[in-house]
Scaffold this active site. Structure first.
Site, PDB file in Angstrom:
ATOM      1  N   CYS A   1      -3.153  -2.078   9.263  1.00  0.00           N
ATOM      2  CA  CYS A   1      -3.665  -1.390   8.065  1.00  0.00           C
ATOM      3  C   CYS A   1      -4.480  -0.135   8.377  1.00  0.00           C
ATOM      4  O   CYS A   1      -4.087   0.969   7.990  1.00  0.00           O
ATOM      5  CB  CYS A   1      -4.493  -2.363   7.235  1.00  0.00           C
TER       6      CYS A   1
ATOM      7  N   THR B   1       0.861  -1.185   0.000  1.00  0.00           N
ATOM      8  CA  THR B   1       0.000   0.000   0.000  1.00  0.00           C
ATOM      9  C   THR B   1       0.896   1.232   0.000  1.00  0.00           C
ATOM     10  O   THR B   1       1.567   1.517   0.992  1.00  0.00           O
ATOM     11  CB  THR B   1      -0.927  -0.010   1.234  1.00  0.00           C
TER      12      THR B   1
ATOM     13  N   ALA C   1     -19.615  -1.887  17.270  1.00  0.00           N
ATOM     14  CA  ALA C   1     -18.956  -0.933  18.172  1.00  0.00           C
ATOM     15  C   ALA C   1     -18.024  -1.679  19.117  1.00  0.00           C
ATOM     16  O   ALA C   1     -18.172  -2.871  19.347  1.00  0.00           O
ATOM     17  CB  ALA C   1     -20.013  -0.182  18.964  1.00  0.00           C
TER      18      ALA C   1
ATOM     19  N   PHE D   1     -19.016  -4.002   9.363  1.00  0.00           N
ATOM     20  CA  PHE D   1     -18.205  -2.921   9.941  1.00  0.00           C
ATOM     21  C   PHE D   1     -19.051  -1.896  10.679  1.00  0.00           C
ATOM     22  O   PHE D   1     -18.813  -0.699  10.625  1.00  0.00           O
ATOM     23  CB  PHE D   1     -17.301  -2.288   8.868  1.00  0.00           C
TER      24      PHE D   1
HETATM   25  C1  UGA Z   1      -8.141  -4.587   6.633  1.00  0.00           C
HETATM   26  C2  UGA Z   1      -9.194  -4.636   5.513  1.00  0.00           C
HETATM   27  O1  UGA Z   1     -10.417  -5.173   6.033  1.00  0.00           O
HETATM   28  C3  UGA Z   1      -8.698  -5.484   4.336  1.00  0.00           C
HETATM   29  O2  UGA Z   1      -9.651  -5.440   3.276  1.00  0.00           O
HETATM   30  C4  UGA Z   1      -7.366  -4.913   3.851  1.00  0.00           C
HETATM   31  O3  UGA Z   1      -6.840  -5.666   2.757  1.00  0.00           O
HETATM   32  C5  UGA Z   1      -6.366  -4.946   5.008  1.00  0.00           C
HETATM   33  O4  UGA Z   1      -6.891  -4.138   6.089  1.00  0.00           O
HETATM   34  C6  UGA Z   1      -5.054  -4.389   4.496  1.00  0.00           C
HETATM   35  O5  UGA Z   1      -4.998  -3.212   4.147  1.00  0.00           O
HETATM   36  O6  UGA Z   1      -4.083  -5.158   4.333  1.00  0.00           O
HETATM   37  P1  UGA Z   1      -7.465  -6.233   8.643  1.00  0.00           P
HETATM   38  O7  UGA Z   1      -6.712  -5.073   9.194  1.00  0.00           O
HETATM   39  O8  UGA Z   1      -6.792  -7.541   8.547  1.00  0.00           O
HETATM   40  O9  UGA Z   1      -8.010  -5.906   7.163  1.00  0.00           O
HETATM   41  O10 UGA Z   1      -8.739  -6.475   9.582  1.00  0.00           O
HETATM   42  P2  UGA Z   1     -10.283  -6.032   9.632  1.00  0.00           P
HETATM   43  O11 UGA Z   1     -11.115  -7.244   9.636  1.00  0.00           O
HETATM   44  O12 UGA Z   1     -10.598  -5.025   8.624  1.00  0.00           O
HETATM   45  O13 UGA Z   1     -10.375  -5.400  11.098  1.00  0.00           O
HETATM   46  C7  UGA Z   1      -9.623  -4.247  11.466  1.00  0.00           C
HETATM   47  C8  UGA Z   1      -9.997  -3.806  12.855  1.00  0.00           C
HETATM   48  O14 UGA Z   1     -11.313  -3.274  12.895  1.00  0.00           O
HETATM   49  C9  UGA Z   1      -9.966  -4.893  13.926  1.00  0.00           C
HETATM   50  O15 UGA Z   1      -9.327  -4.399  15.075  1.00  0.00           O
HETATM   51  C10 UGA Z   1     -11.432  -5.184  14.209  1.00  0.00           C
HETATM   52  O16 UGA Z   1     -11.652  -5.637  15.530  1.00  0.00           O
HETATM   53  C11 UGA Z   1     -12.044  -3.809  13.999  1.00  0.00           C
HETATM   54  N1  UGA Z   1     -13.485  -3.831  13.664  1.00  0.00           N
HETATM   55  C12 UGA Z   1     -13.911  -4.424  12.513  1.00  0.00           C
HETATM   56  C13 UGA Z   1     -14.402  -3.207  14.509  1.00  0.00           C
HETATM   57  O17 UGA Z   1     -14.039  -2.638  15.559  1.00  0.00           O
HETATM   58  N2  UGA Z   1     -15.714  -3.210  14.161  1.00  0.00           N
HETATM   59  C14 UGA Z   1     -16.171  -3.791  13.028  1.00  0.00           C
HETATM   60  O18 UGA Z   1     -17.411  -3.750  12.778  1.00  0.00           O
HETATM   61  C15 UGA Z   1     -15.241  -4.424  12.184  1.00  0.00           C
END
Ligand code: UGA
Length: 429
Positions: A259, A122, A251, A248
Protein backbone atom coordinates in the site's frame (compact mmCIF):
# COMPACT_ATOMS: atom_id res chain seq x y z
CA UNK A 1 -29.43 -8.40 5.38
CA UNK A 2 -27.87 -7.59 2.03
CA UNK A 3 -26.85 -9.75 -0.93
CA UNK A 4 -23.27 -8.82 -1.66
CA UNK A 5 -20.91 -9.69 -4.49
CA UNK A 6 -17.19 -9.23 -3.82
CA UNK A 7 -14.98 -9.22 -6.92
CA UNK A 8 -11.36 -10.09 -6.14
CA UNK A 9 -10.24 -12.18 -3.17
CA UNK A 10 -7.02 -10.37 -2.27
CA UNK A 11 -6.46 -8.95 1.22
CA UNK A 12 -9.18 -6.33 0.97
CA UNK A 13 -11.72 -8.44 -0.93
CA UNK A 14 -11.44 -11.60 1.11
CA UNK A 15 -11.42 -9.87 4.50
CA UNK A 16 -14.33 -7.63 3.45
CA UNK A 17 -16.33 -10.59 2.11
CA UNK A 18 -15.64 -12.76 5.15
CA UNK A 19 -16.51 -9.98 7.60
CA UNK A 20 -19.74 -9.02 5.77
CA UNK A 21 -20.71 -12.72 5.91
CA UNK A 22 -19.89 -12.83 9.63
CA UNK A 23 -22.23 -9.84 10.09
CA UNK A 24 -25.05 -11.95 8.56
CA UNK A 25 -25.05 -10.83 4.91
CA UNK A 26 -25.15 -13.29 1.99
CA UNK A 27 -21.82 -12.97 0.22
CA UNK A 28 -20.58 -14.35 -3.09
CA UNK A 29 -16.84 -13.89 -3.64
CA UNK A 30 -15.62 -13.98 -7.23
CA UNK A 31 -12.08 -14.62 -8.43
CA UNK A 32 -10.69 -15.90 -11.73
CA UNK A 33 -7.86 -17.85 -10.08
CA UNK A 34 -9.05 -21.47 -9.85
CA UNK A 35 -6.26 -22.45 -7.43
CA UNK A 36 -7.36 -19.78 -4.97
CA UNK A 37 -11.02 -20.81 -5.33
CA UNK A 38 -10.19 -24.46 -4.65
CA UNK A 39 -8.39 -23.57 -1.42
CA UNK A 40 -11.08 -21.06 -0.36
CA UNK A 41 -13.86 -23.58 -0.91
CA UNK A 42 -12.08 -25.79 1.62
CA UNK A 43 -12.30 -22.93 4.11
CA UNK A 44 -8.65 -21.93 3.83
CA UNK A 45 -7.51 -18.38 2.98
CA UNK A 46 -4.65 -18.28 0.46
CA UNK A 47 -2.64 -15.93 2.72
CA UNK A 48 -2.15 -15.73 6.45
CA UNK A 49 -4.31 -13.32 8.39
CA UNK A 50 -5.22 -13.73 12.06
CA UNK A 51 -8.81 -14.96 12.57
CA UNK A 52 -9.72 -15.09 8.87
CA UNK A 53 -9.77 -18.87 8.45
CA UNK A 54 -12.22 -19.30 11.35
CA UNK A 55 -14.66 -16.77 9.85
CA UNK A 56 -14.48 -18.37 6.39
CA UNK A 57 -14.98 -21.90 7.73
CA UNK A 58 -17.93 -20.78 9.87
CA UNK A 59 -19.52 -18.76 7.04
CA UNK A 60 -19.17 -21.65 4.57
CA UNK A 61 -20.87 -23.95 7.10
CA UNK A 62 -23.71 -21.40 7.56
CA UNK A 63 -24.05 -20.91 3.78
CA UNK A 64 -23.33 -17.21 4.24
CA UNK A 65 -20.35 -17.16 1.87
CA UNK A 66 -19.49 -18.90 -1.40
CA UNK A 67 -16.58 -18.70 -3.83
CA UNK A 68 -16.92 -18.82 -7.59
CA UNK A 69 -15.35 -17.78 -10.88
CA UNK A 70 -18.79 -17.16 -12.39
CA UNK A 71 -19.04 -13.35 -12.30
CA UNK A 72 -22.21 -13.32 -14.39
CA UNK A 73 -24.19 -15.45 -11.91
CA UNK A 74 -22.74 -13.58 -8.94
CA UNK A 75 -23.76 -10.18 -10.38
CA UNK A 76 -27.24 -11.49 -11.25
CA UNK A 77 -27.86 -12.83 -7.75
CA UNK A 78 -26.69 -9.82 -5.72
CA UNK A 79 -27.58 -6.14 -5.22
CA UNK A 80 -24.39 -4.58 -3.91
CA UNK A 81 -21.31 -5.28 -6.00
CA UNK A 82 -17.91 -4.48 -4.49
CA UNK A 83 -14.91 -4.08 -6.80
CA UNK A 84 -11.90 -5.25 -4.79
CA UNK A 85 -9.42 -6.22 -7.52
CA UNK A 86 -5.80 -5.05 -7.40
CA UNK A 87 -4.47 -1.75 -8.72
CA UNK A 88 -0.77 -2.67 -8.80
CA UNK A 89 2.00 -0.23 -9.54
CA UNK A 90 3.03 0.27 -13.18
CA UNK A 91 6.70 0.92 -14.03
CA UNK A 92 6.00 4.69 -14.22
CA UNK A 93 4.54 4.73 -10.68
CA UNK A 94 0.90 5.08 -11.73
CA UNK A 95 -1.78 2.57 -10.70
CA UNK A 96 -2.62 -0.21 -13.17
CA UNK A 97 -6.37 0.21 -13.65
CA UNK A 98 -6.79 -2.55 -16.23
CA UNK A 99 -8.31 -5.07 -13.77
CA UNK A 100 -10.79 -2.54 -12.41
CA UNK A 101 -11.82 -1.43 -15.91
CA UNK A 102 -12.26 -5.01 -17.09
CA UNK A 103 -14.48 -5.80 -14.10
CA UNK A 104 -16.46 -2.56 -14.63
CA UNK A 105 -17.15 -3.53 -18.21
CA UNK A 106 -18.34 -7.00 -17.18
CA UNK A 107 -20.60 -5.67 -14.43
CA UNK A 108 -22.36 -3.48 -17.00
CA UNK A 109 -22.71 -6.42 -19.34
CA UNK A 110 -24.02 -8.89 -16.74
CA UNK A 111 -26.30 -6.65 -14.66
CA UNK A 112 -29.91 -7.90 -14.83
CA UNK A 113 -31.43 -4.97 -12.95
CA UNK A 114 -30.44 -1.89 -10.94
CA UNK A 115 -27.23 -2.40 -8.95
CA UNK A 116 -25.06 -0.44 -6.56
CA UNK A 117 -21.42 -0.74 -7.63
CA UNK A 118 -18.95 -0.03 -4.84
CA UNK A 119 -15.28 0.72 -5.39
CA UNK A 120 -13.15 -0.65 -2.55
CA UNK A 121 -9.97 -0.93 -4.60
CA UNK A 122 -7.68 2.07 -4.14
CA UNK A 123 -8.13 3.96 -7.41
CA UNK A 124 -6.76 7.30 -8.63
CA UNK A 125 -9.33 9.99 -7.94
CA UNK A 126 -9.51 10.89 -11.63
CA UNK A 127 -10.72 7.38 -12.51
CA UNK A 128 -14.22 7.38 -10.96
CA UNK A 129 -15.89 8.96 -14.05
CA UNK A 130 -14.01 6.53 -16.33
CA UNK A 131 -15.26 3.54 -14.33
CA UNK A 132 -18.78 4.93 -14.47
CA UNK A 133 -18.51 5.33 -18.25
CA UNK A 134 -17.13 1.80 -18.64
CA UNK A 135 -20.05 0.26 -16.72
CA UNK A 136 -22.52 2.39 -18.68
CA UNK A 137 -21.10 1.31 -22.03
CA UNK A 138 -22.75 -2.13 -21.87
CA UNK A 139 -25.39 -1.56 -19.20
CA UNK A 140 -29.08 -2.11 -19.95
CA UNK A 141 -30.10 -0.97 -16.46
CA UNK A 142 -29.21 2.03 -14.35
CA UNK A 143 -26.68 1.71 -11.56
CA UNK A 144 -25.17 3.86 -8.84
CA UNK A 145 -21.46 4.20 -8.14
CA UNK A 146 -20.20 4.44 -4.55
CA UNK A 147 -16.70 4.76 -3.11
CA UNK A 148 -16.18 2.95 0.19
CA UNK A 149 -12.41 2.86 0.84
CA UNK A 150 -10.90 0.30 3.19
CA UNK A 151 -8.49 1.19 6.00
CA UNK A 152 -7.59 -2.27 7.29
CA UNK A 153 -3.93 -3.04 7.89
CA UNK A 154 -2.39 -6.45 7.23
CA UNK A 155 -1.72 -8.48 10.35
CA UNK A 156 -4.78 -6.99 12.07
CA UNK A 157 -7.12 -6.90 9.05
CA UNK A 158 -10.13 -8.71 10.55
CA UNK A 159 -9.95 -6.68 13.76
CA UNK A 160 -9.55 -3.43 11.80
CA UNK A 161 -12.52 -4.22 9.57
CA UNK A 162 -14.80 -5.00 12.51
CA UNK A 163 -13.51 -2.12 14.69
CA UNK A 164 -12.91 0.77 12.28
CA UNK A 165 -11.90 4.29 13.39
CA UNK A 166 -14.35 5.55 10.78
CA UNK A 167 -16.30 4.41 7.73
CA UNK A 168 -16.24 6.57 4.59
CA UNK A 169 -18.99 6.37 1.97
CA UNK A 170 -18.87 8.59 -1.12
CA UNK A 171 -21.76 8.79 -3.58
CA UNK A 172 -23.96 11.24 -5.42
CA UNK A 173 -27.11 9.17 -4.95
CA UNK A 174 -28.49 9.28 -1.39
CA UNK A 175 -30.23 5.88 -1.52
CA UNK A 176 -27.09 4.12 -2.72
CA UNK A 177 -25.05 5.93 -0.06
CA UNK A 178 -27.48 4.87 2.67
CA UNK A 179 -27.54 1.25 1.41
CA UNK A 180 -23.77 1.04 1.88
CA UNK A 181 -23.72 3.01 5.14
CA UNK A 182 -26.37 0.61 6.44
CA UNK A 183 -23.93 -2.32 6.16
CA UNK A 184 -21.91 -0.68 8.96
CA UNK A 185 -24.85 0.47 11.09
CA UNK A 186 -23.86 -1.54 14.17
CA UNK A 187 -20.28 -0.25 14.19
CA UNK A 188 -19.34 2.14 16.95
CA UNK A 189 -17.76 4.83 14.78
CA UNK A 190 -18.55 7.87 12.70
CA UNK A 191 -19.75 7.23 9.14
CA UNK A 192 -18.54 10.03 6.87
CA UNK A 193 -20.97 10.54 4.00
CA UNK A 194 -19.47 12.54 1.19
CA UNK A 195 -18.94 12.73 -2.58
CA UNK A 196 -16.92 10.10 -4.47
CA UNK A 197 -13.80 12.23 -5.01
CA UNK A 198 -13.57 13.17 -1.34
CA UNK A 199 -13.98 9.53 -0.27
CA UNK A 200 -11.13 8.45 -2.55
CA UNK A 201 -8.97 11.36 -1.35
CA UNK A 202 -9.50 10.35 2.30
CA UNK A 203 -7.89 6.98 1.55
CA UNK A 204 -4.91 8.42 -0.35
CA UNK A 205 -4.41 11.26 2.12
CA UNK A 206 -4.43 8.88 5.10
CA UNK A 207 -1.95 6.40 3.60
CA UNK A 208 0.33 9.11 2.23
CA UNK A 209 0.32 11.02 5.52
CA UNK A 210 1.25 7.87 7.49
CA UNK A 211 4.06 7.16 5.01
CA UNK A 212 5.18 10.79 5.38
CA UNK A 213 5.37 10.41 9.17
CA UNK A 214 7.57 7.32 8.75
CA UNK A 215 9.96 9.00 6.30
CA UNK A 216 10.03 12.10 8.53
CA UNK A 217 10.93 10.13 11.65
CA UNK A 218 13.53 8.17 9.68
CA UNK A 219 15.22 11.44 8.69
CA UNK A 220 15.11 12.62 12.30
CA UNK A 221 16.66 9.23 13.25
CA UNK A 222 19.49 9.67 10.75
CA UNK A 223 20.18 13.08 12.25
CA UNK A 224 20.01 11.61 15.79
CA UNK A 225 22.88 9.29 14.86
CA UNK A 226 24.99 12.26 13.84
CA UNK A 227 24.34 14.21 17.06
CA UNK A 228 24.42 11.22 19.44
CA UNK A 229 20.69 11.36 20.30
CA UNK A 230 18.33 8.38 20.71
CA UNK A 231 15.35 8.35 18.33
CA UNK A 232 13.33 6.18 20.73
CA UNK A 233 13.31 8.99 23.30
CA UNK A 234 12.81 11.63 20.61
CA UNK A 235 9.76 9.74 19.21
CA UNK A 236 8.39 9.28 22.70
CA UNK A 237 8.80 12.96 23.44
CA UNK A 238 7.16 13.97 20.18
CA UNK A 239 4.32 11.45 20.40
CA UNK A 240 3.23 12.51 23.89
CA UNK A 241 2.24 15.85 22.40
CA UNK A 242 -1.49 15.28 21.93
CA UNK A 243 -1.43 17.25 18.72
CA UNK A 244 1.07 14.77 17.28
CA UNK A 245 0.21 11.40 18.88
CA UNK A 246 2.48 8.36 19.23
CA UNK A 247 1.64 6.19 16.19
CA UNK A 248 3.71 5.79 13.04
CA UNK A 249 6.74 7.42 14.62
CA UNK A 250 8.89 4.29 14.77
CA UNK A 251 12.15 4.72 12.90
CA UNK A 252 13.70 1.85 10.99
CA UNK A 253 14.62 0.60 7.55
CA UNK A 254 11.57 2.18 5.91
CA UNK A 255 8.02 1.18 5.14
CA UNK A 256 7.05 -1.70 2.84
CA UNK A 257 3.90 -3.57 1.87
CA UNK A 258 1.47 -3.37 -0.98
CA UNK A 259 0.00 0.00 0.00
CA UNK A 260 2.32 2.81 1.16
CA UNK A 261 4.99 2.40 -1.57
CA UNK A 262 2.33 2.14 -4.28
CA UNK A 263 -0.12 4.79 -3.04
CA UNK A 264 2.51 7.47 -2.44
CA UNK A 265 3.82 7.08 -5.98
CA UNK A 266 0.31 6.92 -7.47
CA UNK A 267 -0.74 10.19 -5.79
CA UNK A 268 2.41 11.93 -7.06
CA UNK A 269 1.49 10.68 -10.52
CA UNK A 270 -2.15 11.84 -10.29
CA UNK A 271 -0.95 15.24 -9.06
CA UNK A 272 1.51 15.51 -11.97
CA UNK A 273 -1.27 14.72 -14.45
CA UNK A 274 -3.15 17.66 -12.94
CA UNK A 275 -0.02 19.85 -13.28
CA UNK A 276 0.68 19.80 -9.56
CA UNK A 277 4.12 18.98 -8.22
CA UNK A 278 3.55 17.09 -4.92
CA UNK A 279 7.03 17.86 -3.55
CA UNK A 280 6.71 16.40 -0.05
CA UNK A 281 5.42 13.08 -1.34
CA UNK A 282 8.19 12.72 -3.91
CA UNK A 283 10.70 13.08 -1.07
CA UNK A 284 8.81 10.58 1.08
CA UNK A 285 9.52 7.84 -1.46
CA UNK A 286 13.14 8.94 -1.98
CA UNK A 287 13.80 8.89 1.76
CA UNK A 288 12.19 5.47 2.06
CA UNK A 289 14.39 3.95 -0.65
CA UNK A 290 17.52 5.52 0.83
CA UNK A 291 16.60 4.21 4.28
CA UNK A 292 16.80 0.56 3.18
CA UNK A 293 20.45 1.05 2.29
CA UNK A 294 21.54 1.82 5.86
CA UNK A 295 21.72 -1.88 6.79
CA UNK A 296 24.50 -2.80 4.37
CA UNK A 297 26.25 0.51 5.11
CA UNK A 298 26.35 -0.33 8.81
CA UNK A 299 27.47 -3.90 8.08
CA UNK A 300 30.35 -2.64 5.94
CA UNK A 301 31.34 -0.10 8.58
CA UNK A 302 31.89 -2.91 11.09
CA UNK A 303 32.90 -5.87 8.93
CA UNK A 304 34.66 -4.27 5.95
CA UNK A 305 34.52 -6.54 2.90
CA UNK A 306 31.33 -8.60 3.17
CA UNK A 307 32.43 -11.42 0.84
CA UNK A 308 32.05 -14.80 2.54
CA UNK A 309 30.52 -13.31 5.70
CA UNK A 310 27.77 -15.30 7.43
CA UNK A 311 24.77 -13.18 8.28
CA UNK A 312 21.87 -14.21 10.53
CA UNK A 313 18.52 -12.58 9.68
CA UNK A 314 15.46 -12.33 11.90
CA UNK A 315 12.29 -11.27 10.07
CA UNK A 316 11.46 -11.21 6.36
CA UNK A 317 7.89 -9.91 5.95
CA UNK A 318 7.22 -6.17 5.65
CA UNK A 319 5.57 -6.24 9.08
CA UNK A 320 4.64 -8.79 11.76
CA UNK A 321 1.61 -11.09 11.49
CA UNK A 322 1.72 -11.47 7.71
CA UNK A 323 3.47 -13.65 5.13
CA UNK A 324 3.46 -10.74 2.66
CA UNK A 325 6.84 -9.85 1.16
CA UNK A 326 5.63 -7.21 -1.27
CA UNK A 327 8.02 -4.22 -1.10
CA UNK A 328 9.47 -5.67 2.10
CA UNK A 329 12.80 -3.92 2.78
CA UNK A 330 14.23 -7.40 3.51
CA UNK A 331 14.07 -8.42 -0.18
CA UNK A 332 16.40 -5.74 -1.66
CA UNK A 333 18.66 -6.03 1.40
CA UNK A 334 18.96 -9.82 0.95
CA UNK A 335 19.56 -9.50 -2.80
CA UNK A 336 22.32 -6.95 -2.17
CA UNK A 337 23.98 -9.16 0.47
CA UNK A 338 23.88 -12.18 -1.86
CA UNK A 339 25.56 -10.03 -4.53
CA UNK A 340 28.28 -9.12 -2.01
CA UNK A 341 28.87 -12.87 -1.54
CA UNK A 342 27.38 -13.24 1.96
CA UNK A 343 25.92 -16.49 3.29
CA UNK A 344 22.50 -15.81 4.77
CA UNK A 345 20.50 -17.77 7.35
CA UNK A 346 17.02 -16.36 7.84
CA UNK A 347 14.13 -16.94 10.19
CA UNK A 348 10.62 -15.48 10.04
CA UNK A 349 7.72 -16.79 12.17
CA UNK A 350 5.45 -17.03 9.07
CA UNK A 351 7.53 -16.71 5.89
CA UNK A 352 9.77 -19.56 4.77
CA UNK A 353 10.37 -18.73 1.15
CA UNK A 354 11.05 -15.67 -0.98
CA UNK A 355 9.91 -15.84 -4.59
CA UNK A 356 12.77 -15.33 -6.97
CA UNK A 357 15.44 -15.92 -4.32
CA UNK A 358 14.37 -19.49 -3.56
CA UNK A 359 16.84 -22.13 -4.48
CA UNK A 360 19.73 -19.70 -4.08
CA UNK A 361 22.29 -21.69 -2.09
CA UNK A 362 23.41 -18.46 -0.37
CA UNK A 363 20.08 -18.14 1.47
CA UNK A 364 18.86 -20.78 3.92
CA UNK A 365 15.59 -20.64 5.87
CA UNK A 366 15.32 -21.83 9.46
CA UNK A 367 12.23 -23.09 11.26
CA UNK A 368 13.59 -22.04 14.64
CA UNK A 369 15.23 -18.66 15.36
CA UNK A 370 18.15 -20.29 17.22
CA UNK A 371 19.15 -22.11 14.01
CA UNK A 372 20.32 -18.91 12.29
CA UNK A 373 23.10 -17.80 14.66
CA UNK A 374 25.71 -20.55 14.16
CA UNK A 375 29.08 -18.94 13.31
CA UNK A 376 27.31 -15.72 12.20
CA UNK A 377 29.43 -12.60 11.72
CA UNK A 378 26.41 -10.37 12.30
CA UNK A 379 22.73 -10.50 13.18
CA UNK A 380 20.21 -8.36 11.28
CA UNK A 381 16.68 -7.70 12.50
CA UNK A 382 14.43 -6.75 9.57
CA UNK A 383 10.84 -7.16 10.89
CA UNK A 384 9.50 -5.69 14.14
CA UNK A 385 8.47 -8.94 15.93
CA UNK A 386 8.50 -8.20 19.70
CA UNK A 387 9.37 -11.86 20.41
CA UNK A 388 12.83 -11.35 18.90
CA UNK A 389 13.68 -9.33 22.01
CA UNK A 390 12.77 -12.32 24.19
CA UNK A 391 15.43 -14.63 22.72
CA UNK A 392 18.15 -15.83 25.11
CA UNK A 393 21.00 -13.62 23.91
CA UNK A 394 23.57 -15.47 26.02
CA UNK A 395 22.87 -18.51 23.81
CA UNK A 396 22.93 -16.28 20.71
CA UNK A 397 26.34 -14.90 21.75
CA UNK A 398 27.81 -18.39 22.21
CA UNK A 399 26.64 -19.44 18.77
CA UNK A 400 27.81 -16.35 16.87
CA UNK A 401 31.29 -15.87 15.50
CA UNK A 402 31.18 -12.14 16.14
CA UNK A 403 29.15 -9.84 18.41
CA UNK A 404 27.53 -7.44 15.91
CA UNK A 405 23.77 -6.79 15.93
CA UNK A 406 22.11 -4.44 13.45
CA UNK A 407 18.55 -3.85 14.56
CA UNK A 408 16.78 -2.39 11.53
CA UNK A 409 13.54 -1.99 13.47
CA UNK A 410 14.79 -0.81 16.90
CA UNK A 411 12.92 -3.71 18.48
CA UNK A 412 15.69 -5.10 20.74
CA UNK A 413 16.54 -3.71 24.19
CA UNK A 414 19.83 -1.95 23.54
CA UNK A 415 21.26 -1.81 27.08
CA UNK A 416 20.69 -5.58 27.69
CA UNK A 417 22.64 -6.38 24.55
CA UNK A 418 25.43 -3.91 25.26
CA UNK A 419 25.72 -5.36 28.81
CA UNK A 420 25.87 -8.85 27.30
CA UNK A 421 28.88 -7.78 25.23
CA UNK A 422 27.24 -7.17 21.85
CA UNK A 423 28.04 -4.27 19.55
CA UNK A 424 24.51 -2.92 18.97
CA UNK A 425 23.51 -0.64 16.09
CA UNK A 426 19.89 0.39 15.78
CA UNK A 427 18.50 3.13 13.56
CA UNK A 428 19.00 6.60 15.06
CA UNK A 429 20.27 5.39 18.44
C1 UGA B 1 -1.61 0.42 5.44
C2 UGA B 1 -2.49 1.34 6.29
O1 UGA B 1 -1.97 1.38 7.63
C3 UGA B 1 -3.94 0.85 6.30
O2 UGA B 1 -4.75 1.78 7.03
C4 UGA B 1 -4.44 0.77 4.86
O3 UGA B 1 -5.79 0.31 4.79
C5 UGA B 1 -3.54 -0.20 4.09
O4 UGA B 1 -2.18 0.30 4.12
C6 UGA B 1 -4.06 -0.28 2.67
O5 UGA B 1 -4.01 0.72 1.96
O6 UGA B 1 -4.62 -1.32 2.28
P1 UGA B 1 -0.39 -1.94 5.86
O7 UGA B 1 0.37 -1.64 4.61
O8 UGA B 1 -1.01 -3.26 6.02
O9 UGA B 1 -1.57 -0.86 6.07
O10 UGA B 1 0.62 -1.79 7.09
P2 UGA B 1 1.08 -0.66 8.14
O11 UGA B 1 0.83 -1.15 9.50
O12 UGA B 1 0.52 0.65 7.80
O13 UGA B 1 2.66 -0.66 7.92
C7 UGA B 1 3.25 -0.30 6.68
C8 UGA B 1 4.75 -0.27 6.80
O14 UGA B 1 5.18 0.82 7.61
C9 UGA B 1 5.39 -1.51 7.42
O15 UGA B 1 6.51 -1.88 6.66
C10 UGA B 1 5.81 -1.06 8.81
O16 UGA B 1 6.93 -1.78 9.30
C11 UGA B 1 6.16 0.39 8.55
N1 UGA B 1 6.08 1.25 9.75
C12 UGA B 1 4.89 1.44 10.39
C13 UGA B 1 7.23 1.91 10.21
O17 UGA B 1 8.33 1.77 9.63
N2 UGA B 1 7.13 2.72 11.29
C14 UGA B 1 5.96 2.93 11.95
O18 UGA B 1 5.95 3.70 12.95
C15 UGA B 1 4.81 2.26 11.49
Amino acid sequence: MAKICIIGTGYVGLVTGACFAKLGNDVICVDNDQNKLEILNKGKPHFFEEGLEEIITESLANNKISFTSNLKEAVKNTELIFICVGTPELPDGSADMSYVMEVASQIGQFANGEKVVVIKSTIPVTYAPKIEAEIKKNAKYSFELVSNPEFLAQGSAVYDFLNPDRVVVGASNIEAMEAIADLYKNFDCQVIKTDISSAIMVKYAANCYLATRISFINEIANLCEKVGADIKDVSLGMGLDRRIGPNFLKAGIGYGGSCFPKDTKALVKVAAELNYDFKILRSVTEVNIRQRKIVTKKLKKHLGDLHGKRIAILGLAFKPGTDDLRESPSVPIIKELINFGCELHAYDPIVNEINGINGNSKLKYALDPYEVFDKADALLVLTEYPEFDKLDFSVVKQKMNNNLIIDGKNILTKHNLVNAGFVYEGVGR
